[in-house]
Design a protein around this motif. Structure first.
Motif, short mmCIF file in Angstrom:
data_model
loop_
_atom_site.label_atom_id
_atom_site.label_comp_id
_atom_site.label_asym_id
_atom_site.label_seq_id
_atom_site.Cartn_x
_atom_site.Cartn_y
_atom_site.Cartn_z
N UNK A 158 0.86 -1.18 0.00
CA UNK A 158 0.00 0.00 0.00
C UNK A 158 0.89 1.23 0.00
N UNK A 159 0.38 2.30 -0.57
CA UNK A 159 1.03 3.60 -0.41
C UNK A 159 -0.06 4.66 -0.46
N UNK A 160 0.25 5.81 0.15
CA UNK A 160 -0.73 6.89 0.21
C UNK A 160 -0.33 8.00 -0.75
N UNK A 161 -1.33 8.56 -1.39
CA UNK A 161 -1.15 9.72 -2.26
C UNK A 161 -2.27 10.69 -1.94
N UNK A 162 -1.86 11.84 -1.44
CA UNK A 162 -2.82 12.91 -1.16
C UNK A 162 -3.96 12.45 -0.24
N UNK A 163 -3.62 11.66 0.76
CA UNK A 163 -4.60 11.22 1.75
C UNK A 163 -5.35 9.95 1.41
N UNK A 164 -5.19 9.44 0.19
CA UNK A 164 -5.84 8.18 -0.19
C UNK A 164 -4.80 7.07 -0.16
N UNK A 165 -5.21 5.91 0.36
CA UNK A 165 -4.32 4.75 0.42
C UNK A 165 -4.70 3.80 -0.70
N UNK A 166 -3.71 3.47 -1.52
CA UNK A 166 -3.92 2.60 -2.68
C UNK A 166 -3.25 1.26 -2.46
N UNK A 167 -3.92 0.20 -2.92
CA UNK A 167 -3.32 -1.14 -2.94
C UNK A 167 -2.60 -1.29 -4.26
N UNK A 168 -1.27 -1.19 -4.23
CA UNK A 168 -0.45 -1.28 -5.45
C UNK A 168 0.23 -2.65 -5.55
N UNK A 169 -0.35 -3.65 -4.88
CA UNK A 169 0.24 -5.00 -4.86
C UNK A 169 0.42 -5.58 -6.25
N UNK A 170 -0.47 -5.26 -7.19
CA UNK A 170 -0.32 -5.79 -8.54
C UNK A 170 0.92 -5.21 -9.22
N UNK A 171 1.40 -4.08 -8.73
CA UNK A 171 2.63 -3.48 -9.24
C UNK A 171 3.80 -3.72 -8.30
N UNK A 172 3.77 -4.88 -7.63
CA UNK A 172 4.80 -5.22 -6.64
C UNK A 172 6.22 -5.07 -7.19
N UNK A 173 6.41 -5.36 -8.48
CA UNK A 173 7.76 -5.25 -9.05
C UNK A 173 8.23 -3.80 -9.09
N UNK A 174 7.32 -2.83 -9.04
CA UNK A 174 7.70 -1.42 -8.98
C UNK A 174 7.72 -0.88 -7.55
N UNK A 202 -3.08 6.66 -10.31
CA UNK A 202 -3.32 5.65 -9.28
C UNK A 202 -4.80 5.30 -9.21
N UNK A 203 -5.68 6.29 -9.32
CA UNK A 203 -7.11 6.02 -9.27
C UNK A 203 -7.57 5.15 -10.43
N UNK A 204 -6.93 5.31 -11.59
CA UNK A 204 -7.28 4.51 -12.75
C UNK A 204 -6.79 3.07 -12.63
N UNK A 205 -5.62 2.88 -12.01
CA UNK A 205 -4.98 1.57 -12.02
C UNK A 205 -5.18 0.74 -10.75
N UNK A 206 -5.34 1.40 -9.61
CA UNK A 206 -5.30 0.69 -8.34
C UNK A 206 -6.55 0.94 -7.50
N UNK A 207 -6.79 0.02 -6.61
CA UNK A 207 -7.94 0.09 -5.71
C UNK A 207 -7.62 0.97 -4.51
N UNK A 208 -8.54 1.88 -4.19
CA UNK A 208 -8.40 2.68 -2.97
C UNK A 208 -8.87 1.81 -1.81
N UNK A 209 -7.98 1.60 -0.84
CA UNK A 209 -8.31 0.71 0.28
C UNK A 209 -8.48 1.47 1.59
N UNK A 210 -8.26 2.77 1.56
CA UNK A 210 -8.43 3.52 2.78
C UNK A 210 -8.01 4.96 2.63
N UNK A 211 -7.96 5.61 3.78
CA UNK A 211 -7.48 6.99 3.79
C UNK A 211 -6.45 7.14 4.90
N UNK A 212 -5.58 8.12 4.73
CA UNK A 212 -4.51 8.38 5.67
C UNK A 212 -4.91 9.56 6.55
N UNK A 213 -4.85 9.35 7.87
CA UNK A 213 -5.18 10.41 8.83
C UNK A 213 -4.03 10.50 9.84
#
Length: 166
Positions: A72-88, A146-157
């Motif tokens: 997972x990584x956060x961008x602008x308060x949204x947490x994305x599941x980037x597991x499908x891009x694990x190689x990156x 990120x919104x086009x490619x990955x699932x938003x799994x949460x938000x960062x607070x």
């Protein structure tokens, strides 16, 4: 006369059984078989359902791809599941230092340096002050990608936020 009719029938049958006609018949039968044969059921991969969560920088940190954890990584308060891009984004990838972290400033500035990451995981979130118009545009571009490619799994607070306890 009967011999002539039998010979005529034989010639007619042999004229129909030319190699090209036999090949076409074979292809026709093959096409019908391929169209009508039963197909195996599609089996979807077994994956644990993702529940929208609220993360703090400290609770996001374990999702860095180490030991087969999700990335997972956060961008602008949204947490994305980037597991499908694990190689990156996972261990050893070019964006690995963003895994389990708020990557907003680093992506906006086009920098992979550790200095772009929030050092105090229990402190306030990066407000992104000091970003210029070009960097803000770059961040918006990354967020859209990120919104086009990955699932938003949460938000960062921030830690201490009323939402952090949920």
């Amino acid at each position: 006369m009967a011999d002539r009719d039998d010979a005529h029938d034989t010639d007619h049958v042999s004229a129909m059984a030319t190699p090209i006609n036999l090949i076409m018949l074979f292809l026709f039968v093959l096409m019908i078989y391929l169209k009508l044969r039963p197909t195996p059921a599609v089996v979807l991969p077994k994956r644990k359902p993702t529940v929208f969560q609220t993360f703090t920088p400290r609770t996001l940190l374990p999702f860095n791809g180490v030991a087969d954890t999700p990335v997972y990584l956060a961008v602008n308060g949204r947490v994305f599941d980037v597991s499908v891009g694990r190689n990156f984004y996972g261990p050893g990838g070019p964006y690995a230092n963003f895994a389990g972290r708020d990557a907003s400033r680093g992506l906006a500035c086009g920098s992979f340096d550790e200095s772009m990451l929030t050092k105090d995981l229990d402190g306030p979130l990066d407000t992104l002050q000091g970003l210029g118009a070009e960097e803000s545009d770059a961040l918006r571009g990354w967020e859209e990608r990120f919104q086009e490619k990955y699932l938003v799994v949460g938000k960062l607070v921030p830690v201490g936020s009323p939402e952090a306890g949920r």
